[in-house]
Design a protein around this motif. Structure first.
Motif, short mmCIF file in Angstrom:
data_model
loop_
_atom_site.label_atom_id
_atom_site.label_comp_id
_atom_site.label_asym_id
_atom_site.label_seq_id
_atom_site.Cartn_x
_atom_site.Cartn_y
_atom_site.Cartn_z
N LEU A 1 1.31 -1.69 0.23
CA LEU A 1 0.00 -0.31 0.08
C LEU A 1 0.72 1.28 -0.32
N ALA A 2 0.43 2.20 -1.32
CA ALA A 2 0.94 3.40 -1.33
C ALA A 2 1.20 3.82 0.25
N GLN A 3 2.38 5.06 0.64
CA GLN A 3 1.91 5.62 2.40
C GLN A 3 1.87 7.01 1.41
N GLN A 4 1.05 7.40 2.73
CA GLN A 4 -0.02 8.59 1.75
C GLN A 4 0.50 9.70 2.90
N VAL A 5 0.66 10.74 3.37
CA VAL A 5 2.05 12.04 4.03
C VAL A 5 0.74 13.12 4.16
N ILE A 6 0.65 12.70 6.19
CA ILE A 6 -0.32 14.02 6.34
C ILE A 6 0.71 14.84 6.88
N SER A 7 -0.39 16.36 5.94
CA SER A 7 0.56 17.34 6.31
C SER A 7 0.00 18.36 6.78
N ARG A 8 0.17 19.38 7.20
CA ARG A 8 -0.37 20.33 8.24
C ARG A 8 -1.34 21.34 7.35
N ALA A 9 -1.41 21.12 6.28
CA ALA A 9 -2.73 21.38 5.15
C ALA A 9 -3.50 20.63 4.96
N GLY A 10 -3.27 19.71 5.73
CA GLY A 10 -4.66 18.64 5.76
C GLY A 10 -4.76 18.01 4.29
N THR A 11 -4.73 17.00 4.49
CA THR A 11 -4.61 15.70 3.65
C THR A 11 -5.97 14.99 3.97
N THR A 12 -6.58 14.99 1.97
CA THR A 12 -7.26 13.41 2.22
C THR A 12 -7.36 12.34 1.28
N PRO A 13 -7.51 11.23 2.36
CA PRO A 13 -6.90 10.23 2.49
C PRO A 13 -7.31 9.86 0.91
N THR A 14 -6.90 8.61 0.46
CA THR A 14 -7.37 7.81 -0.75
C THR A 14 -7.63 6.73 -0.46
N TYR A 15 -8.46 5.69 -0.39
CA TYR A 15 -9.01 4.73 0.11
C TYR A 15 -8.23 3.81 -1.10
N SER A 16 -8.06 2.41 -0.52
CA SER A 16 -8.20 1.35 -1.57
C SER A 16 -9.37 0.13 -1.32
N ALA A 17 -9.17 -0.57 -1.99
CA ALA A 17 -10.39 -1.90 -1.59
C ALA A 17 -9.21 -3.10 -1.41
N ALA A 18 -10.20 -3.14 -0.25
CA ALA A 18 -8.90 -4.67 0.61
C ALA A 18 -8.57 -5.67 0.21
N ALA A 19 -7.63 -5.88 -0.44
CA ALA A 19 -6.92 -7.79 -0.58
C ALA A 19 -6.91 -8.45 0.45
N ALA A 20 -6.59 -9.85 0.74
CA ALA A 20 -6.75 -10.65 1.59
C ALA A 20 -5.49 -10.58 2.14
N SER A 21 -3.88 -10.15 1.54
CA SER A 21 -3.15 -9.89 2.02
C SER A 21 -3.07 -8.42 1.26
N THR A 22 -1.69 -8.03 2.26
CA THR A 22 -0.84 -6.71 1.37
C THR A 22 0.36 -6.42 2.91
N THR A 23 1.04 -5.22 2.47
CA THR A 23 1.75 -4.61 2.91
C THR A 23 2.38 -3.70 3.09
N VAL A 24 2.70 -2.57 4.25
CA VAL A 24 3.12 -1.30 4.53
C VAL A 24 4.25 -1.50 5.04
N VAL A 25 4.99 -0.27 4.84
CA VAL A 25 6.11 0.02 5.28
C VAL A 25 6.31 0.49 7.20
N THR A 26 6.70 -0.27 7.18
CA THR A 26 7.00 -0.08 9.10
C THR A 26 7.85 1.94 9.29
#
Length: 110
Positions: free
Chosen positions: A4-29
């Motif tokens: 899953l792509a990381q989305q950085v929360i900024s002070r100006a505000g962030t509107t996250p983009t959501y994706s459909a969950a897959a059976a298994s995914t990974t994220v950067v810790t």
């Protein structure tokens, strides 16, 4: 497993983009990495994040979070590398979902 792509929360505000969950995914810790899970299904579901850490030679328990039905909304984290980083690559965490129907996810970083 898809990363899953990381989305950085900024002070100006962030509107996250959501994706459909897959059976298994990974994220950067990381100590500032979070997973946001939304469940609009009529049944609750669980998110399991595989723990790779050991304490005194014993494996730490996986993190299992229940996301309520219909309007379920959970922020999970921080996803610390000390607990969740894969032994194969040293940076990604493995995530599985008990159900993917009507479940969306975003990987957020502050």
């Amino acid at each position: 497993m898809a990363l899953l792509a990381q989305q950085v929360i900024s002070r100006a505000g962030t509107t996250p983009t959501y994706s459909a969950a897959a059976a298994s995914t990974t994220v950067v810790t990381g100590d500032r990495s979070f997973l946001h899970v939304k469940n609009t299904n009529g049944s609750s579901m669980t998110v399991t994040i595989t723990t790779t850490a050991q304490v005194d030679g014993q494996a730490a328990a996986d993190l299992v979070v229940t996301v309520p039905a219909t309007t379920g909304d959970k922020m999970i984290g921080p996803l610390s590398a000390r607990l969740f980083a894969s032994t194969a690559d040293g940076f990604s965490a493995a995530i599985t979902y008990s159900s993917t129907t009507s479940v969306t996810v975003a990987n957020l970083v502050i």
